[in-house]
Enzyme design. Structure first.
Site, PDB file in Angstrom:
ATOM      1  N   CYS A 146     135.719 117.455 -41.617  1.00  0.00           N
ATOM      2  CA  CYS A 146     135.397 116.043 -41.449  1.00  0.00           C
ATOM      3  C   CYS A 146     136.336 115.162 -42.268  1.00  0.00           C
ATOM      4  CB  CYS A 146     133.946 115.800 -41.863  1.00  0.00           C
ATOM      5  SG  CYS A 146     133.462 114.068 -41.855  1.00  0.00           S
ATOM      6  N   CYS A 160     134.976 111.389 -45.590  1.00  0.00           N
ATOM      7  CA  CYS A 160     134.976 111.220 -47.051  1.00  0.00           C
ATOM      8  C   CYS A 160     136.308 111.675 -47.622  1.00  0.00           C
ATOM      9  CB  CYS A 160     133.837 112.023 -47.682  1.00  0.00           C
ATOM     10  SG  CYS A 160     132.199 111.351 -47.372  1.00  0.00           S
ATOM     11  N   CYS A 211     125.116 114.679 -42.627  1.00  0.00           N
ATOM     12  CA  CYS A 211     126.101 113.864 -43.346  1.00  0.00           C
ATOM     13  C   CYS A 211     125.452 113.403 -44.641  1.00  0.00           C
ATOM     14  CB  CYS A 211     126.527 112.671 -42.496  1.00  0.00           C
ATOM     15  SG  CYS A 211     127.620 111.523 -43.386  1.00  0.00           S
ATOM     16  N   TYR A 231     134.474  83.405 -40.404  1.00  0.00           N
ATOM     17  CA  TYR A 231     134.157  84.774 -39.984  1.00  0.00           C
ATOM     18  C   TYR A 231     132.727  85.071 -40.435  1.00  0.00           C
ATOM     19  CZ  TYR A 231     139.303  84.795 -40.172  1.00  0.00           C
ATOM     20  OH  TYR A 231     140.630  84.484 -40.048  1.00  0.00           O
ATOM     21  N   CYS A 291     137.921  93.588 -47.296  1.00  0.00           N
ATOM     22  CA  CYS A 291     137.645  95.021 -47.205  1.00  0.00           C
ATOM     23  C   CYS A 291     138.921  95.849 -47.181  1.00  0.00           C
ATOM     24  CB  CYS A 291     136.787  95.321 -45.975  1.00  0.00           C
ATOM     25  SG  CYS A 291     137.537  94.840 -44.404  1.00  0.00           S
TER      26      CYS A 291
END
Length: 424
Positions: free
Chosen positions: A99, A102, A182, A284, A380
């Site tokens: 995966c 992470c 998860c 936004y 972000c």
């Protein structure tokens, strides 16, 4: 931790321009500084190698996963000399070739904060044009949120593989890794019968969306051809933030960490300090989180204008802010609203929460021309934020304060809240 920049150039065979590392080749190397994207940097015979699953100072065996012109990517598949900051990843899927969700499960929690702080500093230096002294003056650091590094993610989108099993994607790949759990998902999501151990199959879906809201709702939807169809739980979920209830579609955007909304609002209000009677813009604006908080500060004599382009966000804002008559919701792209005068000054404070690509030079120039006394910028992506900061400083503004928050533990992502002021 120091940080370096990750280049973004096109892919090319390893043999182009001479000998070099080849895909699937294994090489022993010493790891240097952290880099954006969850990598560390290393060098082999002068060739730059960006290594995942490693830590600065380690000696590792790395397997090359991609070859590009000027650099290669690799995974650390064996650790020869471990960093004191290395821990055993709690998730069995957080490994090379599995995966890709992470990036930092092998890094101790405190060292993850230092890792992200180093990346933020590097981006603001290289892309933002700030000096080390200026960054020291800002006291740049990334703060942890309450709740710990696991069980925080309140929205998880699982991909569906060719055998109709839900899972998560490999790093930089469309290949689905079927999983049984998860560990960063909210506990209520972990208990849902969505993944392989439950025997659930998704023959008509390309993805499965799961939500565990701060209001206690749990929902599952199947996605096919871009259309989300509810499977379990309510279509509209309740979130709780800034002392208000928010009702919005389960598929609508909301911060994925349960503590994120209040944390970001608190930071923004502290920095821009809205005052009674002022005019404020929430650009936004989404469902109106910042607009509601601004309205509470500017009061009945002030006004707040929210600009949002996504119809789902606009509808959610109008529904959730209908008790705030001093808030106007404008459906438009921010660039359009500014350049075509869908919104006009004077304005005292602006909250800017753009997508990952940042606000961009056009929006920055328009805002600087309007001349608010303060801009709170929620970012972000450190690189996009740094580029916008450089544009602001070129127009006579300055980054006066900056806070970083670990809204996404175990991953390389980080959230920033900056205060931009006109130069004195």
């Amino acid at each position: 931790m120091a940080a370096v920049t990750e280049p973004t150039t096109g892919r090319t065979p390893a043999t182009e321009g001479g000998a070099g590392l080849a895909e699937a080749e294994r090489v022993e190397l010493t790891v240097d500084a952290v880099a954006p994207g969850g990598h560390c940097v290393a060098r082999v015979d002068g060739q730059v190698v960006f290594v995942r699953h490693a830590l600065p100072g380690e000696r590792v065996v790395a397997e090359v996963t991609e070859v590009h012109k000027g650099f290669v990517r690799a995974d650390a598949v064996r650790v020869l000399t471990a960093s004191p900051d290395r821990v055993e990843p709690p998730c069995p899927y957080a490994r090379p070739g599995r995966c890709g969700g992470c990036d930092l499960q092998h890094v101790a929690p405190a060292a993850q904060l230092a890792w992200k702080t180093a990346v933020v500093r590097e981006q603001l230096t290289r892309l933002g044009g700030l000096t080390d002294a200026e960054l020291d003056g800002l006291g740049v650091r990334v703060e942890a949120l309450p709740g710990g590094p696991l069980g925080w993610r309140s929205r998880v989108r699982y991909a569906v593989d060719g055998a109709d099993r839900a899972g998560l994607l490999k790093h930089r790949s469309h290949e689905v890794v079927p999983i049984d759990r998860c560990l960063i998902a909210h506990p209520a999501i972990q208990e849902l019968p969505v993944l392989t151990p439950s025997g659930t199959r998704w023959p008509d879906a390309e993805a499965v969306e799961t939500v565990a809201s701060t209001g206690g709702d749990v929902a599952v939807a199947a996605v096919a051809d871009g259309v989300s169809t509810p499977v379990r739980g309510p279509e509209t979920v309740r979130e709780v933030a800034v002392d208000r209830d928010w009702h919005l579609p389960a598929s609508a955007f909301w911060q994925v960490h349960p503590a994120a909304a209040d944390t970001l609002v608190g930071a923004v209000l502290d920095l821009v300090d809205p005052r009674p009677g002022e005019s404020a813009w929430d650009l936004y604006g989404g469902a109106g989180l910042f607009a509601a908080a601004l309205a509470g500060r500017v009061g009945d004599t002030g006004r707040v204008t929210l600009v949002e382009a996504a119809p789902q966000g606009v509808a959610a804002a109008r529904e959730n802010l209908r008790d705030l008559p001093r808030v106007e919701v404008v459906e438009a792209r921010v660039e359009t609203a500014l350049t075509r005068r869908r919104i006009t000054g004077p304005v005292d404070v602006v909250v800017l929460d753009p997508p990952r690509t940042g606000a961009g030079a056009r929006v920055v120039r328009e805002l600087a021309a309007v001349g608010p006394r303060a801009i709170g910028y929620v970012a972000c992506d450190p690189a996009a934020f740094a580029r916008d900061v450089r544009t602001f400083t070129g127009l006579g503004w300055r980054l006066a304060a900056l806070r970083g928050f670990d809204l996404f533990p175990m991953t390389q992502h980080v959230e920033l809240v900056g205060l931009l002021l006109p130069a004195e």
